[in-house]
Scaffold this motif. Sequence first.
Motif, PDB file in Angstrom:
ATOM      1  N   ARG A  46       0.854  -1.180   0.000  1.00 49.24           N
ATOM      2  CA  ARG A  46       0.000   0.000   0.000  1.00 49.24           C
ATOM      3  C   ARG A  46       0.892   1.234   0.000  1.00 49.24           C
ATOM      4  N   THR A  47       0.517   2.228  -0.769  1.00 55.40           N
ATOM      5  CA  THR A  47       1.316   3.437  -0.922  1.00 55.40           C
ATOM      6  C   THR A  47       0.575   4.631  -0.326  1.00 55.40           C
ATOM      7  N   PHE A  48       1.289   5.414   0.478  1.00 52.53           N
ATOM      8  CA  PHE A  48       0.697   6.576   1.141  1.00 52.53           C
ATOM      9  C   PHE A  48       1.581   7.798   0.950  1.00 52.53           C
ATOM     10  N   ILE A  49       0.950   8.962   1.013  1.00 52.29           N
ATOM     11  CA  ILE A  49       1.686  10.198   1.208  1.00 52.29           C
ATOM     12  C   ILE A  49       1.632  10.506   2.700  1.00 52.29           C
ATOM     13  N   LEU A  50       2.788  10.514   3.334  1.00 51.00           N
ATOM     14  CA  LEU A  50       2.875  10.788   4.764  1.00 51.00           C
ATOM     15  C   LEU A  50       3.314  12.228   4.973  1.00 51.00           C
ATOM     16  N   ASP A  51       2.465  13.010   5.605  1.00 49.70           N
ATOM     17  CA  ASP A  51       2.833  14.347   6.046  1.00 49.70           C
ATOM     18  C   ASP A  51       2.860  14.291   7.562  1.00 49.70           C
ATOM     19  N   PHE A  52       4.053  14.271   8.154  1.00 48.91           N
ATOM     20  CA  PHE A  52       4.138  14.017   9.586  1.00 48.91           C
ATOM     21  C   PHE A  52       3.763  15.221  10.443  1.00 48.91           C
ATOM     22  N   GLU A  53       3.285  16.287   9.811  1.00 49.82           N
ATOM     23  CA  GLU A  53       2.648  17.343  10.595  1.00 49.82           C
ATOM     24  C   GLU A  53       1.236  16.935  11.006  1.00 49.82           C
ATOM     25  N   LYS A  54       0.698  15.919  10.311  1.00 47.29           N
ATOM     26  CA  LYS A  54      -0.597  15.368  10.715  1.00 47.29           C
ATOM     27  C   LYS A  54      -0.380  14.378  11.850  1.00 47.29           C
ATOM     28  N   GLU A  55      -1.448  13.984  12.535  1.00 43.38           N
ATOM     29  CA  GLU A  55      -1.290  13.283  13.802  1.00 43.38           C
ATOM     30  C   GLU A  55      -1.607  11.791  13.752  1.00 43.38           C
ATOM     31  N   ALA A  56      -2.242  11.304  12.720  1.00 46.22           N
ATOM     32  CA  ALA A  56      -2.670   9.908  12.756  1.00 46.22           C
ATOM     33  C   ALA A  56      -2.459   9.252  11.401  1.00 46.22           C
ATOM     34  N   MET A  57      -2.180   7.956  11.432  1.00 46.94           N
ATOM     35  CA  MET A  57      -1.998   7.199  10.191  1.00 46.94           C
ATOM     36  C   MET A  57      -3.250   7.243   9.341  1.00 46.94           C
ATOM     37  N   GLU A  58      -4.417   7.295   9.990  1.00 48.27           N
ATOM     38  CA  GLU A  58      -5.679   7.317   9.257  1.00 48.27           C
ATOM     39  C   GLU A  58      -5.813   8.558   8.394  1.00 48.27           C
ATOM     40  N   GLU A  59      -5.027   9.589   8.683  1.00 52.57           N
ATOM     41  CA  GLU A  59      -5.109  10.834   7.917  1.00 52.57           C
ATOM     42  C   GLU A  59      -4.191  10.825   6.699  1.00 52.57           C
TER      43      GLU A  59
END
Length: 361
Positions: free
Chosen positions: A178-191
Motif C-alpha cells: 500500500r502506498t501513502f503520502i505521509l505528512d508528519f505534521e498530521k497526527e494519525a496514520m488514518e489521515e
Amino acid sequence: MKGRKEVKARNSIVLFCMCLLIFSLGCEKEKSQESSGEETADEETFKVSEAVIEPLPLLEEDFLFESSHGWLNDDTIIFSANKDNEYYLYSYNVSTEKKEVIYQTNKIIAEASISPNGHFILLYTFEDDDQAFIHILTAEGEEQYTMSVPSREIAYSWNPRTETKLVLNLFLEDWTYRTFILDFEKEAMEEMEEMELSQPFAKWYTEDEFIYIQLDEEGPETAGTLITESVQGHSISAMLENVITFNSGENVLVAAQIVDEHLLEYVFMIDGNEKNRYAVEWSMADMMGMNPEYALNEERHFFYTFILDGQVNQLVMYNYETDEQQLIMEDLEMAPIAVSPNGKRILYGYSLENLIEVSVE
C-alpha cells in the motif's frame, strides 16, 4: 553664542556617526562580496589533490556498531549501535570526534534516513514480526511523530521541496503493498492520503508528480522504462527506456541507462530536459543484477560513482554542469557511498564504516 556652539557640536557628532555608519556598511558590503567571491572561486576551483581513507573510530567497549546513515551537515554524521538489547542513534562530529546519543530505544533500529536538508531523521524500528514503527526525529533527536505500521518492510522517498512529506510504501505479509503520502505534521496514520501506483518504489519528482521504473517484459530483467505519474493519477508519461536505477533531487534527475552489456550512461535531466550524459564501461554479467553505487551532490553539481579502469575500480567525481571528471581514489571495491554537502568528505563501505577525506587545491 553658547547655544549655537552646542548645536554645532551636536551636528558634528551626528555627521560623524552618519559617516561611521556609511563606512561600516561599505565594509560589510565589501566583506560580503569578498566572501561570495571566495565561495564562487572555491566552487570553480574544486580540484582534488589528495584523498585519504580511514575507518571511523566509532567502536566502544561492549557496544556493537551497526551502520552509519549519512550526513546532517559538513561535519556531522549519524550512526546506530546496540548494547544489551538497547539500541542507540548517535550523532558524531568527524572534526572533533565528539559522539552524542540523540535517541535510545528498546526496539531494533532497522533503518535511519536523513531528510534532504538535514532537518529531520526517519527512524524505522520493530519489536517482533507483527509490529513496526516509523519515528520522525529532529536532527537533535527530539521525536516529532511516531506511528505503528503493519509491515516489516518499507520503501520511502523524502519530498526534496517539502521536508515534512514522504511517499511511503508498506509491504504486507503476502508482498502486496500500500502506498501513502505521509505528512508528519498530521497526527494519525488514518489521515495519510493513500495512492494507487503500479510500482511500489516511487520517488518524488515534482511537487505534483512521482517517478518510478516500470519493468520491461522483453528487456533485461533489472531494467525498465522511467515513468512519471501525477499525484492524482490522471497523467502518466515515459521519460527514458532501459533504466536500472535513478535518483530524483530537488533540481536534477539522474538515471542509469543501459546502452549495451558493456556500456552504461548516466543521464542528467533538469526541468525535464536532458542536461548531460556520462558514459562508463561496465559489465552486465559481472554486476549480476546489482545496481551501480553512486551519490549525487546537488550543492556542488557533483556526481560520484565507481568506474572500471582495466581491472581496478576507481572512485571518481563528475561535474554534470562542466562535463569534467576527477579521480578521487583508486583500487576501491564498489560499495555504498554518502557525500557531505560540501563534497569534501565521503562515507564509504557496506555499513558506511569508513571516512574518505578529500583535500582540494
